[in-house]
Design an enzyme around this catalytic site. Sequence first.
Site, mmCIF file in Angstrom:
data_model
loop_
_atom_site.group_PDB
_atom_site.id
_atom_site.type_symbol
_atom_site.label_atom_id
_atom_site.label_comp_id
_atom_site.label_asym_id
_atom_site.label_seq_id
_atom_site.Cartn_x
_atom_site.Cartn_y
_atom_site.Cartn_z
ATOM 1 N N LYS A 40 0.837 -1.186 0.167
ATOM 2 C CA LYS A 40 -0.052 -0.070 -0.066
ATOM 3 C C LYS A 40 0.742 1.234 -0.018
ATOM 4 C CE LYS A 40 -4.020 1.957 0.271
ATOM 5 N NZ LYS A 40 -4.945 1.754 -0.885
ATOM 6 N N ASP A 48 -5.523 -3.267 -2.383
ATOM 7 C CA ASP A 48 -6.867 -3.009 -2.594
ATOM 8 C C ASP A 48 -7.116 -3.498 -3.958
ATOM 9 O OD1 ASP A 48 -5.600 -0.699 -3.407
ATOM 10 O OD2 ASP A 48 -7.151 0.630 -2.960
ATOM 11 N N ASP A 101 -6.299 -15.971 2.602
ATOM 12 C CA ASP A 101 -7.748 -16.678 2.937
ATOM 13 C C ASP A 101 -8.522 -16.336 1.463
ATOM 14 O OD1 ASP A 101 -7.461 -17.172 5.442
ATOM 15 O OD2 ASP A 101 -9.279 -16.357 6.038
HETATM 16 MG MG MG Z 1 -5.375 -15.852 8.305
#
Ligand code: MG
Length: 401
Positions: free
Chosen positions: A228, A260, A288
């Site tokens: 970022k 993002d 994830d």
């Molecule tokens: Mg995690």
Amino acid sequence: MAASLQFNFKPVFPTKSSTNYAPKFNTIRCSASPTSKSYSITLLPGDGIGPEVISVAKNALQLIASLEGIKFKFNEMPMGGAALDLTGVPLPEETLLSAEQSDAVLLGAIGGYKWDKNEKHLKPETGLLQLREGLKVFANLRPATVLPQLVDASTLKKEVAEGVDLMVVRELTGGIYFGKPRGFSTNENGEELGFNTEVYAAHEIDRIARVAFETARKRHGKLCSVDKANVLEASMLWRKRVSMIASEYPDVELSHMYVDNAAMQLVRNPKQFDTIVTNNIFGDILSDEASMITGSIGMLPSASLGESGPGLFEPIHGSAPDIAGQDKANPLATVLSAAMLLKYGLGEEKAAQRIEAAVLDTLNRGFRTGDIHSAGLNLVGCKEMGEQVLKSIDSTVPAAV
Ligand code: MG
Ligand code: IPM
């Protein structure tokens, strides 16, 4: 058996010539008596579904050991909530000592409702962070591969998910997870504050960047560094150092992406990614997200490695307290973590490939736990899935290494 479907877990570490980084997994263990190699493995079943999936992975390791002429000495130790209940701390000294003294560590999962409201130093998660810090495992490799057998389990359209094969290289022992100052205080109005610090030293960025470039070099030669840098100073340094390290790897194509945008691109067109390198917190989140492209977080293993000492291998899923003790968990992420342990932790490439091949064979034979089940396939529980993997290990012929 579809040996061509090997997971893309390629060796990743820098050679001594490119850096002073000298990972232990390049050394050959016990080379004096190759027929009776013996390794000590610390098992940390932890909480929730942890013990169920570790038991399956242990059986798989035991069987592979007998087939490959390897010996394992397992030492099972408490960790996380289980350790809190037993000893009052999430990472007892004995557990860390056992982990440090072993050749590799296999962890199930930690955490659960029971300990959610504990003070920070008494949270199961704190034990995991202490373990990562204690073992100095700064490089976390999280592959996300969409298996042809499971493409329908992805929530993305088939044409988007099909063929995705990426690796997230997450920095694991720095950044906002460990940065100081951190804590709670009050502001001038007496209002409560909570604060953390995102901080990286140049050497921390350089070493994870080298691991990532080496990883990319052994995959498809493309590395995307996610940061970022339009807002955060720590990210500005990150981008500067990764760009500098790139000159050591002219054969790897480096790109940079803001986090993002990366989160968006991962669901828009995940096939554009080969290897991603990013900081601790962005890696937590993006891995994830990447896992979900594959259909189930229950399928994905991880390896955490340092410059020396044992690696830590764990499924990336959590302890799933909602299904704990019900024989519903998918043990394959832990079985595949055991394969990463064999490959990256012990250099036992052939044994690793046999386990990966067995997982694919089990899927090919139609066995599915609930998280990856679809109509017409054979719905089984954690134990039965484990039995089927053992059958496949017994019957599949390993690909030549
Ligand atoms: Mg995690
Ligand atoms: C992970 C987990 C951990 C993390 C938690 C359990 C501390 O989410 O391994 O991704 O945030 O690193």
